[in-house]
Structure formats: structure tokens, C-alpha cells
Write a protein that holds these residues in place. Structure first.
Motif, PDB file in Angstrom:
ATOM      1  N   SER A 100       8.956   4.668 -12.263  1.00  0.00           N
ATOM      2  CA  SER A 100       9.579   4.851 -10.952  1.00  0.00           C
ATOM      3  C   SER A 100      10.996   5.369 -11.122  1.00  0.00           C
ATOM      4  O   SER A 100      11.571   5.308 -12.206  1.00  0.00           O
ATOM      5  CB  SER A 100       9.595   3.522 -10.181  1.00  0.00           C
ATOM      6  N   ASP A 101      11.548   5.879 -10.011  1.00  0.00           N
ATOM      7  CA  ASP A 101      12.916   6.405 -10.016  1.00  0.00           C
ATOM      8  C   ASP A 101      13.133   7.433 -11.121  1.00  0.00           C
ATOM      9  O   ASP A 101      14.174   7.458 -11.777  1.00  0.00           O
ATOM     10  CB  ASP A 101      13.935   5.273 -10.154  1.00  0.00           C
ATOM     11  N   SER A 102      12.137   8.277 -11.328  1.00  0.00           N
ATOM     12  CA  SER A 102      12.229   9.287 -12.366  1.00  0.00           C
ATOM     13  C   SER A 102      11.247  10.405 -12.072  1.00  0.00           C
ATOM     14  O   SER A 102      10.198  10.185 -11.450  1.00  0.00           O
ATOM     15  CB  SER A 102      11.912   8.672 -13.731  1.00  0.00           C
ATOM     16  N   ALA A 103      11.593  11.606 -12.530  1.00  0.00           N
ATOM     17  CA  ALA A 103      10.629  12.712 -12.468  1.00  0.00           C
ATOM     18  C   ALA A 103       9.493  12.437 -13.449  1.00  0.00           C
ATOM     19  O   ALA A 103       9.578  11.545 -14.296  1.00  0.00           O
ATOM     20  CB  ALA A 103      11.327  14.022 -12.812  1.00  0.00           C
ATOM     21  N   ASP A 104       8.413  13.203 -13.332  1.00  0.00           N
ATOM     22  CA  ASP A 104       7.240  12.970 -14.166  1.00  0.00           C
ATOM     23  C   ASP A 104       7.136  13.919 -15.356  1.00  0.00           C
ATOM     24  O   ASP A 104       6.421  13.635 -16.313  1.00  0.00           O
ATOM     25  CB  ASP A 104       5.973  13.087 -13.316  1.00  0.00           C
ATOM     26  N   VAL A 105       7.824  15.057 -15.290  1.00  0.00           N
ATOM     27  CA  VAL A 105       7.717  16.061 -16.350  1.00  0.00           C
ATOM     28  C   VAL A 105       9.118  16.587 -16.676  1.00  0.00           C
ATOM     29  O   VAL A 105       9.948  16.754 -15.785  1.00  0.00           O
ATOM     30  CB  VAL A 105       6.804  17.238 -15.922  1.00  0.00           C
ATOM     31  N   GLU A 106       9.352  16.852 -17.954  1.00  0.00           N
ATOM     32  CA  GLU A 106      10.603  17.460 -18.396  1.00  0.00           C
ATOM     33  C   GLU A 106      10.277  18.701 -19.209  1.00  0.00           C
ATOM     34  O   GLU A 106       9.344  18.693 -20.030  1.00  0.00           O
ATOM     35  CB  GLU A 106      11.407  16.478 -19.245  1.00  0.00           C
ATOM     36  N   ALA A 107      11.026  19.777 -18.977  1.00  0.00           N
ATOM     37  CA  ALA A 107      10.797  21.025 -19.705  1.00  0.00           C
ATOM     38  C   ALA A 107      12.133  21.613 -20.145  1.00  0.00           C
ATOM     39  O   ALA A 107      13.118  21.570 -19.396  1.00  0.00           O
ATOM     40  CB  ALA A 107      10.047  22.031 -18.835  1.00  0.00           C
ATOM     41  N   VAL A 108      12.147  22.175 -21.353  1.00  0.00           N
ATOM     42  CA  VAL A 108      13.376  22.696 -21.941  1.00  0.00           C
ATOM     43  C   VAL A 108      13.119  24.073 -22.546  1.00  0.00           C
ATOM     44  O   VAL A 108      12.168  24.259 -23.306  1.00  0.00           O
ATOM     45  CB  VAL A 108      13.921  21.748 -23.030  1.00  0.00           C
ATOM     46  N   ALA A 109      13.976  25.032 -22.184  1.00  0.00           N
ATOM     47  CA  ALA A 109      13.960  26.359 -22.801  1.00  0.00           C
ATOM     48  C   ALA A 109      15.251  26.530 -23.593  1.00  0.00           C
ATOM     49  O   ALA A 109      16.098  25.637 -23.615  1.00  0.00           O
ATOM     50  CB  ALA A 109      13.852  27.443 -21.729  1.00  0.00           C
ATOM     51  N   GLN A 110      15.416  27.667 -24.237  1.00  0.00           N
ATOM     52  CA  GLN A 110      16.620  27.919 -25.017  1.00  0.00           C
ATOM     53  C   GLN A 110      17.860  27.961 -24.129  1.00  0.00           C
ATOM     54  O   GLN A 110      18.934  27.470 -24.499  1.00  0.00           O
ATOM     55  CB  GLN A 110      16.476  29.242 -25.771  1.00  0.00           C
ATOM     56  N   ASP A 111      17.708  28.520 -22.909  1.00  0.00           N
ATOM     57  CA  ASP A 111      18.860  28.753 -22.043  1.00  0.00           C
ATOM     58  C   ASP A 111      18.941  27.841 -20.828  1.00  0.00           C
ATOM     59  O   ASP A 111      19.936  27.874 -20.093  1.00  0.00           O
ATOM     60  CB  ASP A 111      18.850  30.208 -21.548  1.00  0.00           C
ATOM     61  N   TYR A 112      17.918  27.048 -20.560  1.00  0.00           N
ATOM     62  CA  TYR A 112      17.937  26.196 -19.376  1.00  0.00           C
ATOM     63  C   TYR A 112      16.934  25.058 -19.534  1.00  0.00           C
ATOM     64  O   TYR A 112      16.098  25.059 -20.448  1.00  0.00           O
ATOM     65  CB  TYR A 112      17.627  27.007 -18.111  1.00  0.00           C
ATOM     66  N   SER A 113      17.028  24.091 -18.650  1.00  0.00           N
ATOM     67  CA  SER A 113      16.091  22.959 -18.668  1.00  0.00           C
ATOM     68  C   SER A 113      15.904  22.466 -17.240  1.00  0.00           C
ATOM     69  O   SER A 113      16.717  22.752 -16.353  1.00  0.00           O
ATOM     70  CB  SER A 113      16.614  21.835 -19.565  1.00  0.00           C
ATOM     71  N   PHE A 114      14.855  21.703 -17.026  1.00  0.00           N
ATOM     72  CA  PHE A 114      14.602  21.181 -15.680  1.00  0.00           C
ATOM     73  C   PHE A 114      13.627  20.009 -15.738  1.00  0.00           C
ATOM     74  O   PHE A 114      12.961  19.785 -16.750  1.00  0.00           O
ATOM     75  CB  PHE A 114      14.043  22.283 -14.762  1.00  0.00           C
ATOM     76  N   ILE A 115      13.581  19.274 -14.636  1.00  0.00           N
ATOM     77  CA  ILE A 115      12.552  18.240 -14.475  1.00  0.00           C
ATOM     78  C   ILE A 115      11.585  18.715 -13.396  1.00  0.00           C
ATOM     79  O   ILE A 115      11.930  19.585 -12.577  1.00  0.00           O
ATOM     80  CB  ILE A 115      13.165  16.866 -14.128  1.00  0.00           C
ATOM     81  N   ALA A 116      10.384  18.170 -13.401  1.00  0.00           N
ATOM     82  CA  ALA A 116       9.368  18.657 -12.466  1.00  0.00           C
ATOM     83  C   ALA A 116       8.449  17.535 -12.023  1.00  0.00           C
ATOM     84  O   ALA A 116       8.350  16.487 -12.667  1.00  0.00           O
ATOM     85  CB  ALA A 116       8.551  19.784 -13.106  1.00  0.00           C
ATOM     86  N   ASP A 117       7.777  17.781 -10.908  1.00  0.00           N
ATOM     87  CA  ASP A 117       6.825  16.820 -10.363  1.00  0.00           C
ATOM     88  C   ASP A 117       5.689  17.590  -9.708  1.00  0.00           C
ATOM     89  O   ASP A 117       5.908  18.637  -9.086  1.00  0.00           O
ATOM     90  CB  ASP A 117       7.526  15.932  -9.334  1.00  0.00           C
ATOM     91  N   ALA A 118       4.471  17.088  -9.861  1.00  0.00           N
ATOM     92  CA  ALA A 118       3.298  17.711  -9.254  1.00  0.00           C
ATOM     93  C   ALA A 118       2.917  16.955  -7.990  1.00  0.00           C
ATOM     94  O   ALA A 118       2.929  15.722  -7.963  1.00  0.00           O
ATOM     95  CB  ALA A 118       2.125  17.697 -10.234  1.00  0.00           C
ATOM     96  N   LYS A 119       2.570  17.690  -6.945  1.00  0.00           N
ATOM     97  CA  LYS A 119       2.119  17.097  -5.698  1.00  0.00           C
ATOM     98  C   LYS A 119       0.673  17.511  -5.425  1.00  0.00           C
ATOM     99  O   LYS A 119       0.305  18.675  -5.583  1.00  0.00           O
ATOM    100  CB  LYS A 119       2.999  17.548  -4.527  1.00  0.00           C
ATOM    101  N   ALA A 120      -0.134  16.543  -5.025  1.00  0.00           N
ATOM    102  CA  ALA A 120      -1.506  16.816  -4.593  1.00  0.00           C
ATOM    103  C   ALA A 120      -1.773  15.959  -3.369  1.00  0.00           C
ATOM    104  O   ALA A 120      -1.238  14.849  -3.245  1.00  0.00           O
ATOM    105  CB  ALA A 120      -2.500  16.494  -5.707  1.00  0.00           C
ATOM    106  N   PHE A 121      -2.582  16.480  -2.447  1.00  0.00           N
ATOM    107  CA  PHE A 121      -2.867  15.762  -1.209  1.00  0.00           C
ATOM    108  C   PHE A 121      -4.366  15.807  -0.926  1.00  0.00           C
ATOM    109  O   PHE A 121      -5.058  16.751  -1.313  1.00  0.00           O
ATOM    110  CB  PHE A 121      -2.133  16.396  -0.023  1.00  0.00           C
ATOM    111  N   ARG A 122      -4.851  14.793  -0.210  1.00  0.00           N
ATOM    112  CA  ARG A 122      -6.223  14.846   0.294  1.00  0.00           C
ATOM    113  C   ARG A 122      -6.295  15.889   1.406  1.00  0.00           C
ATOM    114  O   ARG A 122      -5.362  16.014   2.208  1.00  0.00           O
ATOM    115  CB  ARG A 122      -6.627  13.486   0.865  1.00  0.00           C
TER     116      ARG A 122
END
Length: 302
Positions: A100-122
Motif C-alpha cells: 500500500s501507499d506505493s506504486a506497483d512498477v518501477e522502470a529505469v532508463a539511462q536518462d530517466y526513470s518513473f513509477i507506473a501502475d496498471a488499471k483494469a476494470f470490469r
């Protein structure tokens, strides 16, 4: 017959839906097992397997109970698809284990980085509001990273005006779709600079003035991707078609499930009980919602 999504892709989807329903018990262990199996499948079968998952993962199966172990595990499955997609395009990526209180995915490139989250709905879910997309929460969870990304079903995103777009552009949070990510994955598979293209998308969001206008937001994202030219236009065409096909596939699966549920109810002996069960299950209203799902114009260039 589908033009883009193959029968083997649908079979793959059905197998995963069944397998996720069978797994239960130790959530952490099950999540790890799902991720390992997904990565193994993609390593063995390549980008086509990954793109199959991206095209068909956006709808939570109606057969999964609300807030059930299957539904929670499905969330981890979509996170694993995101991480695998980022790895495929050339980033270092991992699914985070915080609960909880955190993103689910982290990604890192040479020049930048980010966190990510996937959304799915019924498909049968009725009202969705800005809190469902967690734009402000994603900004809070960056923890020093410059960018964040939320990947959503294209057909579930607001196509006119929404506060989520003004929040996203004000907070450097990129709202993306599985369809756009499939284009990036295909671009990487053809030796395109998908890492650089994704960075350009982030920088486009960063430079935008905050606005609730969905058209302004998506035109900026879409044109940034198209400026890379080459194979992008062909991949774009395929994903526009695949988006419509995936809606039909998800609708068919959902309606089959509710049809079987209704048949079970109708086999009950007491007429009044039958009527009450149908009403309580909201089967007819859910089918009407599913029937109403259509494509939108988000991927149009003008």
C-alpha cells in the motif's frame, strides 16, 4: 473473424483467466508465480505473446468475485504485464512488493526513470470517477522520480473532459493506454528507439498546460508518437483495430458468463425465488452496460 487478434491469443487469454482463478492462498507466492510464468512465456514466444496480453488484459473477468483473491491476483498480473513491456522496450523494470501507499512498477532508463501502475476494470462496472485513476496518489508515490505513468483500458478513459487530464499535466503523470504501450512494444521489436520515444511522451506531458480537455491531451500524446514515423503508422492502425476487437472479445466472454449464471438461477424450482435472485444478481442491467461499451476517438489524429 478478427483481423488482428488471433484465436490463439484468445485461447491464451482464456487459459490465464482459468489459471488465475485456480491459484489461491499465499498472495505473495502466487504473485511471484504469476510474474515468473508470464516472463517465461514471453521469453519463449517473444513479442507476439506480450502484445496478446496487452491487447486482452484490460477487462477484469466477470467470473471473479469482487474483492476476491482472484481479482487481487489479476491486479498483480496486469502489473507484471506492464513491467514485462517496459523491459521489452529496453528499460530495467521490476514489480514492487509494497502492499500500500506505493506504486506497483518501477522502470529505469539511462536518462530517466518513473513509477507506473496498471488499471483494469470490469465491463459491468458503472460509474468511474477521478479517484479510480489515482493521479494525485501516483504523484505522491514518485519519491524523487521525475515521472509517473498510469496505464488504462483505452475504452474506459474519458474521451471529452475530465479532471484526470488537468491533474496529470500539472503533476507530470502520464496517462497511457495498453494500446499505446502495444505500439511501443511493436516499435521496439522492429529495432525502433522505443526508450527514446517514451521519454519524448513524458516530456510532452511535462510541457503541457493543465487542461481537462481529453482531445488536447491525447492529440499531444498521439502526435508525439507519430513524429517518429516509419513503422509507427502501421502499428497504430493494427492497435486501433485490435482495440475494437478486444472490446468484442471481452463483451462476449462477460455475456456468456452472465448467461450461464442466469440459466443456473432459472433452474431453481420456486418462481418467486427465481425472480428475486435475478434481481439481486443485477444480471440484466450488467448485460446492458456491457452491450453499451464501444470504441472512442482517442487514437485519432484529428
Amino acid at each position: 473473424m478478427n483481423e488482428v487478434i488471433s484465436y490463439s491469443a484468445i485461447d491464451r487469454r482464456n487459459c490465464w483467466v482459468r489459471e488465475l482463478a485456480v491459484l489461491s492462498g499465499d498472495f505473495v507466492s502466487d504473485s511471484s508465480q504469476v510474474e515468473d510464468r508470464l516472463l517465461s512465456e514471453i521469453e519463449k514466444e517473444g513479442a507476439p505473446a506480450l502484445i496478446d496480453h496487452l491487447r486482452l488484459c484490460s477487462a477484469i473477468p466477470e467470473s471473479y468475485g469482487i474483492n476476491s483473491s482472484e481479482e487481487k491476483l489479476y491486479s498483480k498480473y496486469t502489473d507484471a504485464i506492464l513491467s514485462a513491456s517496459y523491459s521489452h522496450i529496453g528499460l530495467n523494470s521490476t514489480v514492487l512488493t509494497e502492499r500500500s501507499d506505493s506504486a506497483d512498477v518501477e522502470a529505469v532508463a539511462q536518462d530517466y526513470s518513473f513509477i507506473a501502475d496498471a488499471k483494469a476494470f470490469r465491463l459491468s462496472r458503472t460509474a468511474k470517477n477521478q479517484k479510480d485513476f489515482k493521479v494525485q496518489a501516483m504523484d505522491n508515490w514518485k519519491r524523487g522520480k521525475p515521472f509517473a505513468m498510469i496505464v488504462c483500458p483505452l475504452y474506459q478513459l474519458p474521451a471529452r473532459n475530465s479532471q484526470i487530464y488537468s491533474q496529470a499535466t500539472a503533476r507530470n503523470v502520464c496517462i497511457f493506454s495498453y494500446s499505446h504501450l502495444a505500439v511501443l512494444s511493436g516499435f521496439a521489436d522492429s529495432n525502433g528507439d522505443a526508450v527514446g520515444l517514451l521519454h519524448e511522451v513524458f516530456k510532452t506531458i511535462q510541457a503541457m498546460n493543465p487542461s481537462k480537455d481529453a482531445s488536447v491531451y491525447w492529440q499531444a500524446v498521439n502526435r508525439t508518437m507519430h513524429r517518429y514515423g516509419g513503422i509507427i503508422s502501421g502499428l497504430w492502425r493494427d492497435e486501433k483495430i485490435a482495440t475494437l476487437e478486444s472490446i468484442d472479445i471481452a463483451k462476449d466472454a462477460a455475456m456468456q458468463y452472465y448467461a450461464s449464471r442466469r440459466e443456473e438461477v432459472l433452474k431453481l424450482s420456486h418462481k418467486q425465488a427465481i425472480g428475486q435472485l435475478i434481481k439481486m444478481s443485477k444480471i440484466d442491467s450488467r448485460i446492458e452496460i456491457i452491450k453499451s461499451i464501444t470504441g472512442n476517438s482517442i487514437m485519432e489524429l484529428s
